[in-house]
Write an enzyme that holds these catalytic residues in place. Structure first.
Site, short mmCIF file in Angstrom:
data_model
loop_
_atom_site.label_atom_id
_atom_site.label_comp_id
_atom_site.label_asym_id
_atom_site.label_seq_id
_atom_site.Cartn_x
_atom_site.Cartn_y
_atom_site.Cartn_z
N CYS A 50 -8.60 2.86 -13.49
CA CYS A 50 -8.82 3.81 -12.55
C CYS A 50 -9.31 3.21 -11.35
O CYS A 50 -10.31 2.56 -11.25
CB CYS A 50 -10.15 4.66 -13.40
SG CYS A 50 -10.77 6.12 -11.93
N GLU A 67 -3.52 8.40 -10.75
CA GLU A 67 -3.01 7.56 -11.36
C GLU A 67 -1.36 7.66 -10.96
O GLU A 67 -1.17 8.77 -10.39
CB GLU A 67 -2.80 7.63 -12.74
CG GLU A 67 -4.17 7.14 -13.44
CD GLU A 67 -4.59 5.78 -13.28
OE1 GLU A 67 -4.01 5.00 -12.71
OE2 GLU A 67 -5.74 5.50 -13.65
#
Length: 232
Positions: free
Chosen positions: A2, A102
């Site tokens: 992340c 993402e």
């Protein structure tokens, strides 16, 4: 992994959500990146937001440059790693967010940015750990990282890891110093896929210099160069 997330809620919304006091000059963030100073909730100060830097320098390399800081830790091995074991046991934190980003790879040079949120668009908390250490100049600095786990079916379409998202019931236990290690580890699971949604966003998110509401808008799939693609 992340490496980017958002916290677009207002000061009032965050104070109500966490029952904690926020700095008067807090402004919503749309593209939070590593090394930046952002709000967290710790067990030591649960009634107020603390501001820590995102990225922990390992004990064995405190003089490493910022680019080599760790920003995530694998949930599966967090209790075993020497560099993280103490933080996992004693220094856990909640990292408020309302979405994370993402990039889906479509070849060697093509990546499409996606944003992941809860279906109800509510604020949620990443599971985190924090650390305090002394800088070269002798100043005390607080840093944190986000725990990651294997992805659920939604995130799996884009990336092979996802941040650990805690339910509201788990948040209090995560901060509680009396919660057993076994129970802590049981929380480090992929978030239920049926409670999440995702959509493509503008490649503006690629640059940490961009931090505006437009980054969160749904956008037709574009690669990192701003070219439209048929793939979503």
């Amino acid at each position: 992994m992340c490496g980017r997330y958002s916290l677009s809620k207002s000061k009032i919304e965050l104070e109500e959500r966490y029952q904690a006091e926020m700095l008067a000059d807090f402004k919503p963030r749309y593209n939070i990146a590593p090394t930046q100073l952002v709000p967290v909730i710790t067990s030591e100060s649960p009634k107020g937001f603390s501001f820590f830097y995102w990225g922990i320098t390992p004990d064995f390399g405190q003089n490493k440059p910022v680019s080599q800081k760790l920003i995530n830790a694998k949930a599966e091995t967090i209790h075993e790693k020497i560099s993280f074991k103490s933080s996992f046991q004693k220094r856990r934190c909640l990292i408020p967010a309302d979405g994370f980003f993402e990039w889906k790879k479509l070849g060697k040079k093509t990546k499409i940015p996606y944003r992941f949120t809860l279906r109800n668009e509510e604020t949620f908390s990443f599971a985190g750990i924090w650390e305090e250490y002394e800088t070269v100049s002798g100043e005390s600095q607080h840093t944190f990282l986000i725990l990651t786990t294997k992805p659920n079916e939604l995130v799996e379409e884009v990336h092979d890891r996802m941040p650990v998202i805690l339910s509201r019931e788990q948040e209090k236990k995560w901060l509680d110093s009396y919660t057993s290690e076994t129970e802590l580890q049981s929380m480090l699971q992929p978030f239920p896929v049926e409670l999440m949604v995702s959509y493509t966003v503008s490649p503006l998110v690629n640059s940490v210099q961009n931090d505006s509401p437009g980054i969160l808008r749904r956008t037709s799939p574009m690669d990192q160069f701003g070219n439209y693609t048929l793939f979503g």
